[in-house]
Design a protein around this motif. Structure first.
Motif, PDB file in Angstrom:
ATOM      1  N   MET A  71       0.824  -1.214   0.000  1.00  0.00           N
ATOM      2  CA  MET A  71       0.000   0.000   0.000  1.00  0.00           C
ATOM      3  C   MET A  71       0.858   1.264   0.000  1.00  0.00           C
ATOM      4  N   GLY A  72       1.861   1.307  -0.874  1.00  0.00           N
ATOM      5  CA  GLY A  72       2.702   2.484  -0.999  1.00  0.00           C
ATOM      6  C   GLY A  72       3.815   2.559   0.015  1.00  0.00           C
ATOM      7  N   CYS A  73       3.867   1.611   0.956  1.00  0.00           N
ATOM      8  CA  CYS A  73       4.945   1.556   1.955  1.00  0.00           C
ATOM      9  C   CYS A  73       5.660   0.218   1.821  1.00  0.00           C
ATOM     10  N   TYR A  74       6.398  -0.143   2.828  1.00  0.00           N
ATOM     11  CA  TYR A  74       7.097  -1.425   2.820  1.00  0.00           C
ATOM     12  C   TYR A  74       6.847  -2.162   4.125  1.00  0.00           C
ATOM     13  N   LEU A  75       6.747  -3.486   3.994  1.00  0.00           N
ATOM     14  CA  LEU A  75       6.595  -4.353   5.154  1.00  0.00           C
ATOM     15  C   LEU A  75       7.858  -5.156   5.375  1.00  0.00           C
ATOM     16  N   MET A  76       8.224  -5.344   6.634  1.00  0.00           N
ATOM     17  CA  MET A  76       9.226  -6.347   6.962  1.00  0.00           C
ATOM     18  C   MET A  76       8.534  -7.708   6.878  1.00  0.00           C
ATOM     19  N   GLU A  77       9.095  -8.622   6.121  1.00  0.00           N
ATOM     20  CA  GLU A  77       8.432  -9.909   5.936  1.00  0.00           C
ATOM     21  C   GLU A  77       8.409 -10.679   7.255  1.00  0.00           C
ATOM     22  N   ARG A  78       7.368 -11.478   7.389  1.00  0.00           N
ATOM     23  CA  ARG A  78       7.047 -12.120   8.659  1.00  0.00           C
ATOM     24  C   ARG A  78       8.208 -12.958   9.217  1.00  0.00           C
ATOM     25  N   LYS A  79       8.873 -13.744   8.373  1.00  0.00           N
ATOM     26  CA  LYS A  79       9.897 -14.675   8.859  1.00  0.00           C
ATOM     27  C   LYS A  79      11.025 -13.940   9.599  1.00  0.00           C
ATOM     28  N   GLY A  80      11.612 -12.924   8.951  1.00  0.00           N
ATOM     29  CA  GLY A  80      12.716 -12.198   9.568  1.00  0.00           C
ATOM     30  C   GLY A  80      12.291 -11.411  10.786  1.00  0.00           C
ATOM     31  N   TRP A  81      11.100 -10.793  10.720  1.00  0.00           N
ATOM     32  CA  TRP A  81      10.584 -10.019  11.846  1.00  0.00           C
ATOM     33  C   TRP A  81      10.340 -10.907  13.062  1.00  0.00           C
ATOM     34  N   GLU A  82       9.736 -12.079  12.829  1.00  0.00           N
ATOM     35  CA  GLU A  82       9.462 -12.983  13.947  1.00  0.00           C
ATOM     36  C   GLU A  82      10.750 -13.544  14.540  1.00  0.00           C
ATOM     37  N   GLU A  83      11.758 -13.781  13.713  1.00  0.00           N
ATOM     38  CA  GLU A  83      13.049 -14.231  14.251  1.00  0.00           C
ATOM     39  C   GLU A  83      13.631 -13.159  15.165  1.00  0.00           C
ATOM     40  N   PHE A  84      13.539 -11.904  14.739  1.00  0.00           N
ATOM     41  CA  PHE A  84      14.045 -10.796  15.561  1.00  0.00           C
ATOM     42  C   PHE A  84      13.311 -10.746  16.900  1.00  0.00           C
ATOM     43  N   LEU A  85      11.981 -10.853  16.860  1.00  0.00           N
ATOM     44  CA  LEU A  85      11.194 -10.810  18.093  1.00  0.00           C
ATOM     45  C   LEU A  85      11.510 -11.997  18.993  1.00  0.00           C
ATOM     46  N   ASN A  86      11.547 -13.176  18.416  1.00  0.00           N
ATOM     47  CA  ASN A  86      11.743 -14.388  19.213  1.00  0.00           C
ATOM     48  C   ASN A  86      13.141 -14.452  19.819  1.00  0.00           C
ATOM     49  N   ASP A  87      14.157 -14.124  19.028  1.00  0.00           N
ATOM     50  CA  ASP A  87      15.529 -14.189  19.529  1.00  0.00           C
ATOM     51  C   ASP A  87      15.764 -13.206  20.673  1.00  0.00           C
ATOM     52  N   ASN A  88      15.011 -12.101  20.674  1.00  0.00           N
ATOM     53  CA  ASN A  88      15.175 -11.100  21.723  1.00  0.00           C
ATOM     54  C   ASN A  88      14.089 -11.192  22.795  1.00  0.00           C
ATOM     55  N   HIS A  89      13.236 -12.214  22.708  1.00  0.00           N
ATOM     56  CA  HIS A  89      12.196 -12.473  23.709  1.00  0.00           C
ATOM     57  C   HIS A  89      11.311 -11.238  23.915  1.00  0.00           C
ATOM     58  N   LEU A  90      10.876 -10.642  22.804  1.00  0.00           N
ATOM     59  CA  LEU A  90      10.069  -9.433  22.866  1.00  0.00           C
ATOM     60  C   LEU A  90       8.582  -9.768  22.806  1.00  0.00           C
ATOM     61  N   GLY A  91       7.761  -8.842  23.287  1.00  0.00           N
ATOM     62  CA  GLY A  91       6.320  -9.030  23.266  1.00  0.00           C
ATOM     63  C   GLY A  91       5.655  -8.675  24.570  1.00  0.00           C
ATOM     64  N   ASP A  92       6.367  -7.900  25.412  1.00  0.00           N
ATOM     65  CA  ASP A  92       5.823  -7.520  26.719  1.00  0.00           C
ATOM     66  C   ASP A  92       5.790  -5.993  26.831  1.00  0.00           C
ATOM     67  N   ASN A  93       5.152  -5.365  25.850  1.00  0.00           N
ATOM     68  CA  ASN A  93       4.980  -3.905  25.832  1.00  0.00           C
ATOM     69  C   ASN A  93       6.314  -3.164  25.773  1.00  0.00           C
ATOM     70  N   GLU A  94       7.293  -3.729  25.057  1.00  0.00           N
ATOM     71  CA  GLU A  94       8.554  -3.016  24.875  1.00  0.00           C
ATOM     72  C   GLU A  94       8.364  -1.832  23.919  1.00  0.00           C
ATOM     73  N   PHE A  95       9.280  -0.878  24.047  1.00  0.00           N
ATOM     74  CA  PHE A  95       9.292   0.328  23.222  1.00  0.00           C
ATOM     75  C   PHE A  95      10.541   0.271  22.351  1.00  0.00           C
ATOM     76  N   LEU A  96      10.370   0.291  21.010  1.00  0.00           N
ATOM     77  CA  LEU A  96      11.497   0.166  20.091  1.00  0.00           C
ATOM     78  C   LEU A  96      11.643   1.431  19.264  1.00  0.00           C
ATOM     79  N   THR A  97      12.884   1.895  19.071  1.00  0.00           N
ATOM     80  CA  THR A  97      13.145   2.964  18.112  1.00  0.00           C
ATOM     81  C   THR A  97      13.996   2.395  16.981  1.00  0.00           C
ATOM     82  N   PHE A  98      13.677   2.766  15.747  1.00  0.00           N
ATOM     83  CA  PHE A  98      14.358   2.295  14.552  1.00  0.00           C
ATOM     84  C   PHE A  98      15.020   3.496  13.881  1.00  0.00           C
ATOM     85  N   THR A  99      16.327   3.411  13.618  1.00  0.00           N
ATOM     86  CA  THR A  99      17.070   4.522  13.023  1.00  0.00           C
ATOM     87  C   THR A  99      17.769   4.052  11.758  1.00  0.00           C
TER      88      THR A  99
END
Length: 257
Positions: A71-99
């Motif tokens: 839709m005119g933007c870009y998505l991080m594909e599910r596989k790589g994004w989920e690996e990032f989340l899982n390897d870092n044990h994220l999902g408990d209302n963490e706050f992330l900044t992307f630069t």
């Protein structure tokens, strides 16, 4: 306070674009969670956006993530994004900044829901975590990525023999402006006026301004407040340890009365 520091980092370099996410969605792999805003790419030198990016965290680990248009933007594909989340044990209302660091590299600063920044792996047993030297990282960051990151990044026990450090004994003039050793400044400090965050060993931050000139390298604005907060006095021994390109830990051995 940690969130304020995060936003301060975003504002320090206006040539870099940033965005943030709060992992409060029940579906952390939803399109809204994986979406990268179009404006994020405005400072990119690439005419055509890359097929994938690399997400890199404070301790040097990184994850390649493929991109796909949406839709005119870009998505991080599910596989790589989920690996990032899982390897870092994220999902408990963490706050992330992307630069956007350029060269297809995105640095991610991770803050827990109590606003404390995560500067070490929460679990190092995962075989999926990668430790790559990224071409988008400047020499100071690359050197810091080689250092051991212990369980208490701000504590004295976390210091490493390879960490960039300098020590000095406080003089009266140091209570107003702090002169940094020229040799250390040439090897490790920025070439331009830069805002630094200096932490005490427990993590409490102060903001100070580093001012380089031909004749001196100084911490100026904000240093007086830090000196007062630490209770610095003539004769105290101060050790500064560079933990990130614009962050230091200051440990003080007070002179006996």
């Amino acid at each position: 306070m940690a969130r304020n520091i995060a936003f301060g980092r975003i504002q320090e370099d206006m040539n870099k674009t940033s965005f943030f996410k709060i992992l409060a969605d029940e579906d952390l792999s939803s399109e809204s969670m994986r979406l990268i805003p179009n404006e994020f790419w405005r400072s990119s030198e690439c005419k055509i956006l890359p097929p994938k990016v690399t997400l890199k965290v404070a301790w040097g680990s990184s994850w390649p993530v493929n991109l796909s248009p949406f839709m005119g933007c870009y998505l991080m594909e599910r596989k790589g994004w989920e690996e990032f989340l899982n390897d870092n044990h994220l999902g408990d209302n963490e706050f992330l900044t992307f630069t956007n660091e350029g060269n297809n590299c995105i640095t991610v600063d991770i803050f827990q829901k109590n606003c404390v920044e995560i500067l070490k792996p929460l679990n190092t047993s995962s075989s999926n975590v990668k430790n790559e030297e990224m071409s988008c990282v400047d020499p100071v960051i690359a050197e810091s990525n080689k250092r051991k990151v212990d369980s208490n990044v701000y504590g004295a026990s976390s210091s490493s023999s390879s960490a960039a450090t300098f020590s000095l004994t406080i003089k009266k003039s140091h209570l107003t402006l702090l002169s940094i050793p020229v040799t250390f400044a040439k090897e490790h400090m920025p070439k331009v006026r830069t805002k630094f965050v200096i932490h005490d060993p427990k993590g409490k931050p102060w903001e100070v301004v580093y001012v380089p000139s031909n004749g001196s390298k100084l911490f100026s604005s904000g240093w007086r407040f830090l000196a007062n907060g630490y209770g610095l006095a003539v004769g105290d021994l101060c050790t500064f340890r560079l933990v990130r390109p614009k962050e230091m830990v200051l440990e003080v051995l007070h002179d006996s009365p």
